[in-house]
Scaffold this active site. Structure first.
Site, PDB file in Angstrom:
ATOM      1  N   GLU A 136      -5.097   1.714   3.117  1.00 11.65           N
ATOM      2  CA  GLU A 136      -4.976   0.647   4.108  1.00 11.65           C
ATOM      3  C   GLU A 136      -4.916   1.196   5.523  1.00 11.65           C
ATOM      4  O   GLU A 136      -5.520   0.646   6.454  1.00 11.65           O
ATOM      5  CB  GLU A 136      -3.729  -0.196   3.810  1.00 11.65           C
ATOM      6  CG  GLU A 136      -3.631  -1.489   4.624  1.00 11.65           C
ATOM      7  CD  GLU A 136      -2.998  -1.326   5.988  1.00 11.65           C
ATOM      8  OE1 GLU A 136      -3.208  -2.194   6.850  1.00 11.65           O
ATOM      9  OE2 GLU A 136      -2.294  -0.305   6.207  1.00 11.65           O
ATOM     10  N   GLU A 137      -4.188   2.293   5.714  1.00  8.92           N
ATOM     11  CA  GLU A 137      -4.000   2.828   7.055  1.00  8.92           C
ATOM     12  C   GLU A 137      -5.286   3.422   7.637  1.00  8.92           C
ATOM     13  O   GLU A 137      -5.407   3.566   8.857  1.00  8.92           O
ATOM     14  CB  GLU A 137      -2.906   3.906   7.060  1.00  8.92           C
ATOM     15  CG  GLU A 137      -1.530   3.426   6.630  1.00  8.92           C
ATOM     16  CD  GLU A 137      -0.871   2.499   7.627  1.00  8.92           C
ATOM     17  OE1 GLU A 137      -1.528   2.103   8.607  1.00  8.92           O
ATOM     18  OE2 GLU A 137       0.301   2.158   7.433  1.00  8.92           O
ATOM     19  N   HIS A 189       0.854  -1.195   0.000  1.00 11.93           N
ATOM     20  CA  HIS A 189       0.000   0.000   0.000  1.00 11.93           C
ATOM     21  C   HIS A 189       0.884   1.238   0.000  1.00 11.93           C
ATOM     22  O   HIS A 189       1.989   1.228   0.539  1.00 11.93           O
ATOM     23  CB  HIS A 189      -0.978   0.016   1.174  1.00 11.93           C
ATOM     24  CG  HIS A 189      -0.353   0.090   2.543  1.00 11.93           C
ATOM     25  ND1 HIS A 189       0.012   1.284   3.132  1.00 11.93           N
ATOM     26  CD2 HIS A 189      -0.045  -0.879   3.444  1.00 11.93           C
ATOM     27  CE1 HIS A 189       0.516   1.049   4.327  1.00 11.93           C
ATOM     28  NE2 HIS A 189       0.499  -0.256   4.542  1.00 11.93           N
ATOM     29  N   ASP A 232       6.595   1.120   5.905  1.00 11.42           N
ATOM     30  CA  ASP A 232       5.161   0.811   5.922  1.00 11.42           C
ATOM     31  C   ASP A 232       4.399   1.797   5.042  1.00 11.42           C
ATOM     32  O   ASP A 232       3.924   2.805   5.519  1.00 11.42           O
ATOM     33  CB  ASP A 232       4.667   0.878   7.363  1.00 11.42           C
ATOM     34  CG  ASP A 232       3.197   0.525   7.516  1.00 11.42           C
ATOM     35  OD1 ASP A 232       2.679  -0.215   6.661  1.00 11.42           O
ATOM     36  OD2 ASP A 232       2.580   0.983   8.494  1.00 11.42           O
ATOM     37  N   ASP A 246      -0.477   4.432   0.794  1.00 12.00           N
ATOM     38  CA  ASP A 246      -0.907   5.435   1.767  1.00 12.00           C
ATOM     39  C   ASP A 246      -0.130   5.240   3.063  1.00 12.00           C
ATOM     40  O   ASP A 246       0.366   4.140   3.358  1.00 12.00           O
ATOM     41  CB  ASP A 246      -2.412   5.349   2.013  1.00 12.00           C
ATOM     42  CG  ASP A 246      -2.820   4.116   2.791  1.00 12.00           C
ATOM     43  OD1 ASP A 246      -2.515   2.997   2.321  1.00 12.00           O
ATOM     44  OD2 ASP A 246      -3.436   4.250   3.862  1.00 12.00           O
TER      45      ASP A 246
END
Length: 451
Positions: free
Chosen positions: A156-157, A90, A123, A92
């Site tokens: 995702e976050e 991801h 991440d 984001d």
């Protein structure tokens, strides 16, 4: 790392990888458009789409997902009759929190003490670069032996479920024999690890109201019901004296029987201050991988600076509840909401709003894909045997994919080892981890194609 052509190719590509990660990190791609411009996320999505096109991917598309964000998709055909592998990451990121607390600017990739610092470096923008490195290494050494699909999520976050809903509406898009989720991390830097379980999660916003408007605390304080005090009572009810999570009806006694997390190592990883106790009971692994955990993410109330002597009429909080495999996130959410209502004092008016939700996940580590990954990791990390661990975090898409494709094997690897400090200030990635895991992923694809 033992010498082999794939490893040598990845090593030669590391300067390019650093430059690309710097470009990606520079996008302030927080998928909360009240905080950051939508154009920053769109810029990151377009960067990834261009990167996939340059690697020969077909059908590259920006998918408009139901939560208002974009996911990036591409397909790289392999040999006729080959297996299909889906690679996930991801783009984001979490907000940088207190930018002043960062040693260097959060959206600028900076090398320091052998690590690369920047929001999203581990991440999960680093995961995007990891996938690119693995594919480039294979292309330079005989070609990619499988069909490859890449999906890079844009929210995702936030836990808003955009890609999950899109996948459910277009189930043919992400079909694969195996899925590699590049959003986990080694248990310790240098120790190759696959993640066997993920906790599910729910996000709930709580609003407490007691008065039509704020009141003078001298004139009315002592009898007028204080909404902020009521909210604090509610939040305190979610923890026992030892800090264990206590949601009425939700069990917190499960145990983890795999790889253990030594308490001193956890204290060091979490940077717990001297003299401060850990919370909860049982082993650390029990607490962070096998049991529910509630966290108060934020409270809306007057800040100390500028506060007036007032009884507060309203206050609200955002609460996260992580739930382990075996616990249904929907049922856990209902229990949390019921607990909040039951523990709100003084007849205060309370309401809850569900912001995000995702189910827990448990992988089948006995599958052929895991054998292929174990063999690959043994080469990428000489002298180390692949370990299986839990992860306290959540990747809601995993359970959606497992439900849509029950025969598909799902592996979780990634760059978020403890030193990466993901979601915190001064997030960083180890370039050694990026290099070794890229080698491992490339060798896995080769091994899996031949299995």
């Amino acid at each position: 790392m033992s010498s082999n052509p794939v490893a040598e190719t990845v090593a030669s590509l590391m300067p390019r990888a650093k430059a690309e990660l710097a470009e990606l990190v520079a996008f302030k791609s927080v998928a909360d458009f009240d905080q950051y411009p939508r154009s920053e996320s769109e810029g990151a999505a377009n960067w990834i789409a261009d990167a996939l096109r340059s690697e020969g991917f077909q059908d590259v598309a920006l998918l408009d997902t139901p939560d208002g964000t974009q996911s990036v998709y591409g397909y790289l055909p392999g040999p006729e009759g080959a297996k299909t592998v889906l690679l996930y990451a991801h783009y984001d990121v979490q907000p940088p929190l207190d930018e002043a607390a960062w040693t260097t600017p959060p959206f600028e990739l900076v090398e320091r003490d052998g690590r690369w610092y920047g929001r999203g470096s581990a991440d999960c923008k680093g995961g995007v670069v990891m996938h690119l490195l693995a594919l480039r290494a294979l292309k330079a050494n005989g070609g990619v032996p499988v069909h490859v699909k890449v999906i890079v999520e844009g929210s995702e976050e936030q836990g808003t479920g955009g890609l999950e809903r899109y996948a459910e509406a277009h189930p043919e898009l992400l079909t694969a024999d195996t899925i590699v989720i590049g959003d986990a991390g080694n248990f310790r830097a240098g120790l190759p690890t696959v993640t066997a379980t993920l906790r599910g999660m729910t996000l709930v916003r709580v609003q407490v109201n007691t008065l039509e408007g704020n009141l003078h605390s001298g004139q009315f304080g002592g009898a007028a019901p204080d909404a902020l005090a009521a909210l604090i009572r509610v939040l305190d009810s979610l923890r026992a004296k030892d800090g264990s999570t206590t949601v009425d009806g939700l069990s917190g006694e499960a145990a983890w029987d795999g790889l253990q997390y030594e308490e001193q190592a956890f204290r060091e990883d979490a940077k717990v201050l001297d003299g401060v106790e850990l919370i909860g009971s049982g082993t650390v692994a029990d607490r962070v991988w096998a049991r529910p955990a509630v966290t108060v993410l934020g409270i809306d109330c007057p800040p100390v600076v500028g506060a007036t002597p007032s009884v507060q009429a309203g206050a609200r909080a955002l609460i996260s509840l992580r739930v382990p495999p075996g616990v249904d996130a929907v049922e856990a959410t209902k229990l949390l909401e019921a607990h909040i209502e039951a523990h709100t004092p003084w007849g205060a008016r309370v309401s809850t709003e569900r912001i995000g939700q995702g189910q827990a996940f448990r992988a089948d580590t006995s599958s052929p894909a895991y054998a292929s990954m174990a063999e690959a990791m043994a080469v990428a990390y000489p002298g180390q045997e692949m370990q299986s661990a839990g992860m306290g975090g959540s990747i809601p898409l995993c359970n959606t994919l497992a439900s849509l494709y029950p025969e598909t094997e799902i592996l979780l690897i990634g760059l978020s080892e403890p030193e990466a400090q993901i979601h915190a200030v001064n997030e960083s990635v180890s370039p050694d981890e990026l290099e070794r895991l890229s080698v491992a992923e490339a060798l896995f694809l080769r091994n899996y194609a031949a299995s």
